[in-house]
Motif scaffolding. Sequence first.
Motif, PDB file in Angstrom:
ATOM      1  N   SER A 218       0.848  -1.186   0.000  1.00  0.00           N
ATOM      2  CA  SER A 218       0.000   0.000   0.000  1.00  0.00           C
ATOM      3  C   SER A 218       0.887   1.241   0.000  1.00  0.00           C
ATOM      4  CB  SER A 218      -0.927   0.016   1.222  1.00  0.00           C
ATOM      5  OG  SER A 218      -0.176   0.047   2.427  1.00  0.00           O
ATOM      6  N   ALA A 219       0.259   2.371  -0.287  1.00  0.00           N
ATOM      7  CA  ALA A 219       0.963   3.656  -0.291  1.00  0.00           C
ATOM      8  C   ALA A 219      -0.033   4.733   0.072  1.00  0.00           C
ATOM      9  CB  ALA A 219       1.601   3.941  -1.655  1.00  0.00           C
ATOM     10  N   GLU A 220       0.471   5.817   0.654  1.00  0.00           N
ATOM     11  CA  GLU A 220      -0.387   6.909   1.059  1.00  0.00           C
ATOM     12  C   GLU A 220       0.407   8.201   1.107  1.00  0.00           C
ATOM     13  OE1 GLU A 220      -1.891   5.641   4.785  1.00  0.00           O
ATOM     14  OE2 GLU A 220      -0.034   6.008   5.889  1.00  0.00           O
TER      15      GLU A 220
ATOM     16  N   LEU B 246       4.607  17.761   2.471  1.00  0.00           N
ATOM     17  CA  LEU B 246       3.995  16.558   1.896  1.00  0.00           C
ATOM     18  C   LEU B 246       5.080  15.536   1.583  1.00  0.00           C
ATOM     19  CD1 LEU B 246       1.213  16.370  -0.749  1.00  0.00           C
ATOM     20  CD2 LEU B 246       3.364  15.199  -1.221  1.00  0.00           C
ATOM     21  N   TRP B 247       4.801  14.298   1.930  1.00  0.00           N
ATOM     22  CA  TRP B 247       5.683  13.191   1.556  1.00  0.00           C
ATOM     23  C   TRP B 247       4.849  11.928   1.357  1.00  0.00           C
ATOM     24  CZ3 TRP B 247       5.029  14.917   6.474  1.00  0.00           C
ATOM     25  CH2 TRP B 247       4.714  14.000   7.453  1.00  0.00           C
ATOM     26  N   LEU B 248       5.432  10.973   0.681  1.00  0.00           N
ATOM     27  CA  LEU B 248       4.767   9.703   0.378  1.00  0.00           C
ATOM     28  C   LEU B 248       5.339   8.602   1.256  1.00  0.00           C
ATOM     29  CD1 LEU B 248       4.745   9.839  -3.531  1.00  0.00           C
ATOM     30  CD2 LEU B 248       3.172  10.920  -1.928  1.00  0.00           C
ATOM     31  N   GLU B 249       4.474   7.685   1.650  1.00  0.00           N
ATOM     32  CA  GLU B 249       4.885   6.521   2.433  1.00  0.00           C
ATOM     33  C   GLU B 249       4.375   5.261   1.751  1.00  0.00           C
ATOM     34  OE1 GLU B 249       3.807   6.622   6.500  1.00  0.00           O
ATOM     35  OE2 GLU B 249       5.098   8.325   7.012  1.00  0.00           O
TER      36      GLU B 249
ATOM     37  N   VAL C 155       8.031   0.274   6.211  1.00  0.00           N
ATOM     38  CA  VAL C 155       7.557   1.533   5.654  1.00  0.00           C
ATOM     39  C   VAL C 155       8.739   2.297   5.080  1.00  0.00           C
ATOM     40  CG1 VAL C 155       6.373   3.714   6.123  1.00  0.00           C
ATOM     41  CG2 VAL C 155       5.640   1.627   7.283  1.00  0.00           C
ATOM     42  N   GLY C 156       8.568   2.795   3.880  1.00  0.00           N
ATOM     43  CA  GLY C 156       9.561   3.642   3.233  1.00  0.00           C
ATOM     44  C   GLY C 156       8.962   5.001   2.931  1.00  0.00           C
ATOM     45  N   LYS C 157       9.760   6.049   3.030  1.00  0.00           N
ATOM     46  CA  LYS C 157       9.287   7.416   2.846  1.00  0.00           C
ATOM     47  C   LYS C 157      10.035   8.081   1.706  1.00  0.00           C
ATOM     48  CE  LYS C 157       8.190   8.033   7.766  1.00  0.00           C
ATOM     49  NZ  LYS C 157       8.391   8.896   8.959  1.00  0.00           N
ATOM     50  N   SER C 158       9.363   9.031   1.071  1.00  0.00           N
ATOM     51  CA  SER C 158       9.992   9.847   0.036  1.00  0.00           C
ATOM     52  C   SER C 158      10.505  11.139   0.666  1.00  0.00           C
ATOM     53  CB  SER C 158       8.994  10.157  -1.072  1.00  0.00           C
ATOM     54  OG  SER C 158       7.952  10.994  -0.576  1.00  0.00           O
ATOM     55  N   LYS C 159      11.227  11.902  -0.118  1.00  0.00           N
ATOM     56  CA  LYS C 159      11.710  13.184   0.374  1.00  0.00           C
ATOM     57  C   LYS C 159      10.530  14.155   0.498  1.00  0.00           C
ATOM     58  CE  LYS C 159      16.315  12.768  -1.681  1.00  0.00           C
ATOM     59  NZ  LYS C 159      17.298  13.380  -2.615  1.00  0.00           N
ATOM     60  N   PRO C 160      10.451  14.863   1.615  1.00  0.00           N
ATOM     61  CA  PRO C 160       9.315  15.791   1.784  1.00  0.00           C
ATOM     62  C   PRO C 160       9.472  17.023   0.915  1.00  0.00           C
ATOM     63  CG  PRO C 160      10.787  15.903   3.675  1.00  0.00           C
ATOM     64  CD  PRO C 160      11.307  14.794   2.806  1.00  0.00           C
TER      65      PRO C 160
END
Length: 893
Positions: A347-349, A417-420, A428-433
């Motif tokens: 999943s992603a959010e 805003l960032w993606l997880e 869980v992995g995160k993108s750069k905000p």
Amino acid sequence: MVEPENRDSGPAMSRSFARKVRLSTLALFFERLWPRLWLVFGVAILFAMLSFVGLWPNLDPLPHKILLAAFGLAAVTAIIYAVRIPWPTRDEAIRRIERRSGVPHRPATSYEDTLTSGAANVETSALWQAHRARLAKAIQRLKVGTPAPRTDRFDPWAVRGLLLLLLIPIAVLATGSLGDRLAAAFRFANTEQGPPARVDAWVTPPPYTALPPILLADGGKQVADENRGDARFFETPDHSLLTLRGVGFGGSGVSLEVLSDGATEPLKVTAEKSKDRDTSNVSEVRYEIRKSARVRALAGSRELATWTFDVIPDEPPKISMTKKISATPRGSMRVFYKAEDDYGVQSAEVKLRKVPPAPVDPSKAWAQPPPLTGPRLPLERPPVLSLRIPRPGAKKVDTSTLLDVAENPLAGQRVQLWLEATDVGGQVGKSKPIEIVLPSRHFKNPLARAVVEQRRNLAEDSRYRPTAVRALDALTMEPEGFITDDGVYLGLRTIYHRLDREDSRQAINESIADLWQIALKIEDGDLSQAERALKDAQDRLSDAIEKGDDKEIQDAMAELKKRLNDYLNEMQKNAEKQNPSGDQQQNDQQQELGQQDLDQMMKDLEKSAREGSREDAERMLSELRELMDRLQAANSPEARAQQQRAQQMMKKLNELSDLTGKQQQLMDDTFGERRRQGEGGSQQDENGEGSPRAGSRGQQGQGRERGGQGNMQADQQGGGQQGQGQQGQGGQAGGRQQRGQGSLGDRQAQLRDQLRKLKEDFEEMQAGDPNKLGNAEDAMGKAEDALKQGDLDEAANQQGQALDQMRQSAQQMAQQMQQNAQQRLGRGGNSPRDPFGRPQRAQGPDLGTSVKVPDAIDAQRAREILEELRKRSGESLRPQDELEYIDRLLKRF
């Protein structure tokens, strides 16, 4: 008198009879041995039966040893009894032959007799020879026969058959290795020697990896013998489970000794204690592998096996945005992203966090509102914005999702805003905000804006509740004149009384939700309800597609069609109210977004849903949501104003395109005039002056020139003109050249005046690049002067510069219109599109920048493919179907 002849000194028997005697001796020996061998077989069968039923592991050491010794003694006794058999004598062998053959008078025994007296008598001798001849014939009929041990005399109850009947089903029903069960008779509970009864070991990777188990040891193999002194190497995922199971190890059981990387002392992992009444004699050890380690399998102090495990770490998922977030005027945004994981993305959010406001300048602190005081309710977490994953569990995802954030409390504010992304293992992995202003819906109605403002304050801080209560009371104090809907008035009064009476979080959250629906009702009227019903129908269809129920999908599709028609009808009513006079051109454009396109979209959506193509159906639903936003944006007054401005710009851009074409034609005519002058001079030099033929050719060539230009009359007279001198011809040619150059200069002046007027229009509209158009105008002026002076080379050069500046300006203006259209319609891409995603038909001149010319590599590759197809088409040994397919390909080239 006849006496037996001495066997040793008597004459030898025939070879055939001697062979029969030897075979009879062996058969007689087997008949005596076989009954005794059955004693040995019986002891062995009884031992095997007891071993197969699992008797030995359940015996205590002392009874085990006594019973094993008894079997050993019985086996030795039976073997000694079997080998103490006397060898049969010759007479016994001959007698067996006579009994088995059934010939009377014992001919084999009588044949070996001799005549002791009366041998000299001729009659006695003849009688004796006749007797021996008859015996010899009888001996030829003798047979050795098969051995007949007659075991039934020793076993009249057929116990041997019963043992065999019991052994077969016991051996078939016994589990595991039969050899291991036989070997269990020689393993005692307290010994440290000998192979284990049974050892099984395997590694189970985590379920989310979808990898098969790794077999380390099989119970049917001697693991200790195979792996002693040889450490085996395995690569296993993180969180893998190592299981070691031992059977027949008594009270010691099995255990593991783990030496992990970086550890100084090994870790001892023992088996769980068995229950009091558990007599299975099974021990099991489990260990979760988290680090690379060397593992020893032990039974007491004895090493059974050794393995080395290299742990493959489970990396967290990676997710990032591939394009800039695009927003729509109605508060939606499209997020382009890609994610990947070594085992799959689940999943992603999208996560949001409000950016703290910048510190207030002390010199301007007096202009700031007073700070809020008093107790404050805990802040609410922003709503979760889920991103679409076409296939949950896919290792790579590259897609986009349209998110409706207009109702989000943070809409219109600067947020981080960032993606997880979450993988199938829960990591869980995160993108750069990034920092953006979250898209919001722009309300035009003043009352709707006031309601949204109070809603934003309540969502930001619960201490704004008294202020919101006073504002709602003021808005509803005198509703006549600006609140025309009774439902809006009653809804505002209900929220007023609720907030005035309660200060709980539940009351505030309910008021925030109701204020948003009331604002939509004020802004859009019944269209807001139709839009909400349409979104609910879309959500229901999405759930039905995920469940895969055909009946539910069919019902959801029917409801979606109905809600879509209601939404379009309400949207049309709103458009008529906002623009009652109507614009025929805009109405014609809206007709292009007709029912046929919507019907085709709904058919494709229904087909994908029924066929189970979840990814395509979700994509079409997302496109349908985006279509609704674009249709709403296209019907707004701002959009219509922008569209009118875009049409005016388009008209001017088309004029610039026509002017560019005229300048191109003028430059071509200039090149033609320069070429004709060059051809005329070369012909005069070649033919010489005063030559009648030269004059004739020059005059004919000048006539062709005049006919080619089309602005002078052709001079095609008879043979008298051919006799004129070259001087007259040269004067006429010079006059025509001057008139042609003057005509080109006048045309250049006209184009310059048109460009000057077009430049002023662009400056008034604040479009295009005035510098480039100014440079083009200057180049046209220089070209005009050069044409009047007869300098065609300089004129052509300046015309080329003017043409280049005009093309650059047109291209820049087309790109500007494209960007404005993308912002207005809320859609990315390389070309402006209508709300259905179709390219617009009139979006500026075609400058040729969208066509990609194949490079040398592509052309060479195409030639190679064509040559290979031609080569294969000439090979008659290829299948007929392949040859026909190649012929069809060649016809397409």
